[in-house]
Design a protein around this motif. Structure first.
Motif, short mmCIF file in Angstrom:
data_model
loop_
_atom_site.label_atom_id
_atom_site.label_comp_id
_atom_site.label_asym_id
_atom_site.label_seq_id
_atom_site.Cartn_x
_atom_site.Cartn_y
_atom_site.Cartn_z
N LYS A 53 0.80 -1.22 0.00
CA LYS A 53 0.00 0.00 0.00
C LYS A 53 0.84 1.27 0.00
N ARG A 55 1.76 2.47 2.72
CA ARG A 55 0.99 3.11 3.79
C ARG A 55 1.89 3.42 4.98
N SER A 141 -8.33 -1.28 2.70
CA SER A 141 -8.83 -1.11 1.34
C SER A 141 -7.67 -1.32 0.37
N ASN A 143 -6.14 -0.13 -2.10
CA ASN A 143 -5.60 0.97 -2.89
C ASN A 143 -4.23 1.33 -2.36
N SER A 149 -10.53 4.36 -2.45
CA SER A 149 -10.77 2.93 -2.23
C SER A 149 -11.38 2.29 -3.47
N GLU A 178 -16.47 2.55 2.74
CA GLU A 178 -15.89 1.71 3.77
C GLU A 178 -16.86 1.50 4.93
N HIS A 228 -6.71 11.44 3.26
CA HIS A 228 -6.77 10.00 3.02
C HIS A 228 -7.53 9.61 1.76
MG MG Z 1 -8.35 2.80 3.16
#
Ligand code: MG
Ligand code: TXA
Length: 321
Positions: A53, A55, A141, A143, A149, A178, A228
């Motif tokens: 991700k 992330r 998610s 992405n 998402s 979500e 986000h």
């Molecule tokens: Mg997400």
């Protein structure tokens, strides 16, 4: 390398479950959005999710289970939490609860918190996959971090490419937003993220729910940073007329004239239908040929609350030029 997208047949789900048990990543449909799944008991698999991700590490992940029976060993359920699970699971509600150390969950999945976010998704493919795998599955998610998402298998492929071993194609996600995140670790249930289960539905069960005050960002989920849900283009809310080169997300029967392109969230003004179309429509309009994405006003009722929350984050990320 292109990722493998396979229709979610019994044999494909069985293979996906084997891959998950072997520590690989599998993208799968839920009723909300597609998830990027990995073994939630394996630090390595969870680390791979963060890597795929891109992330930030401090964002904890939601752990997916088939139902309450599989969730109870992972977290401490009080009577409120059991009631919530009985009423809303399987479905688009995530519960944040005290983590049980004996549950065997990856620490990285909780990003160092002593709480864990748990959810039992309703989508039949997700249910079948979770039961076949027999392990809790961490799944953000599907992405890249900070992007929209995905609600179709093709979105996942565009986002993650060969970072995922297999993409199970179960069609478009019916809810399209979500899950709602409800924190039950304090004395008053707190809404951390609006989503597929509405505030109205939660209030029927819990009475009072603490919500972040308008304009503030208090007990929100760590991952719900203002940026986000950001498309690349600037987003302009409550648009009633066109600015040069803008595309429009329309809501209701009539769209104002002069936009370069128009996508309808819902012609009948239905927030639930709008939610189902939101991410796909944003994605379709997020193209360099436009100067920005304008959004018509969406009423704050039902899923309109969650849609506006997402859109405000997108708008906050980049002011219009
Ligand atoms: Mg997400
Ligand atoms: O609908 C969904 O919830 C989808 C599908 C795939 O299930 N998943 C999803 O995951 O949206 P993700 O990772 O994109 O968002 C998870 C959110 C993040 O905002 C994260 O910060 C929050 O859940 N979260 C996870 N664990 C938490 C915890 N222990 N306390 C507070 N927030 C938590």
């Amino acid at each position: 390398m292109d990722p493998e997208i396979v229709p979610a047949s019994d044999s494909a789900i069985a293979r996906a479950a084997q891959l998950l048990c072997a520590g690989e990543l599998v993208a799968f449909p839920t009723e909300t959005v597609y998830g990027l799944g990995g073994d939630a008991t394996s630090e390595a698999a969870v680390a791979r999710i963060f890597a795929a991700k891109g992330r930030p590490r401090f964002n904890p992940l939601i752990v997916h289970v088939p139902g309450l029976a599989e969730a109870e060993p992972l977290a401490v359920f009080d009577e409120r939490a059991r009631n919530a699970a009985r009423r809303f699971w399987p479905g688009p509600l995530t519960l944040v609860l005290p983590r049980r150390a004996s549950g065997g969950l990856s620490l990285l999945a909780s990003a160092g918190l002593d709480t864990v976010a748990l959810r039992a998704p309703a989508h039949p493919v997700a249910q079948q996959l979770l039961r076949a795998a027999g392990i809790p599955i961490a799944a953000p998610s599907a992405n890249r971090s900070g992007r929209i998402s995905p609600t179709t298998a093709a979105h996942v492929a565009a986002e993650l490419g060969s970072r995922v071993a297999l993409i199970l194609d179960g069609g478009a996600c019916p809810v399209g937003l979500e899950s709602t995140i409800l924190d039950l670790t304090g004395p008053v249930p707190a809404l951390l993220r609006p989503g597929g289960v509405t505030l109205e539905e939660l209030r029927e069960v819990f009475g009072s729910i603490a919500t972040p005050a308008v304009g503030e960002h208090p007990p929100r989920a760590p991952g719900s940073l203002p940026s986000h849900y950001a498309p690349s283009l600037p987003v302009r809310l409550d648009a009633l007329e066109a600015r040069p080169g803008e595309a429009l997300l329309a809501f209701g029967a009539e769209a104002p004239p002069g936009f370069a392109e128009v996508r309808w969230l819902s012609r009948s003004g239905d927030p639930t239908e709008a939610a189902a179309n939101l991410f796909a429509a944003l994605r379709q309009l997020d193209r360099a040929e436009f100067t920005g994405i304008a959004v018509m006003p969406i009423p704050e009722r039902g899923l309109g609350h969650a849609i506006n929350d997402r859109l405000r984050r997108a708008a906050a990320a980049k002011a219009p030029r």
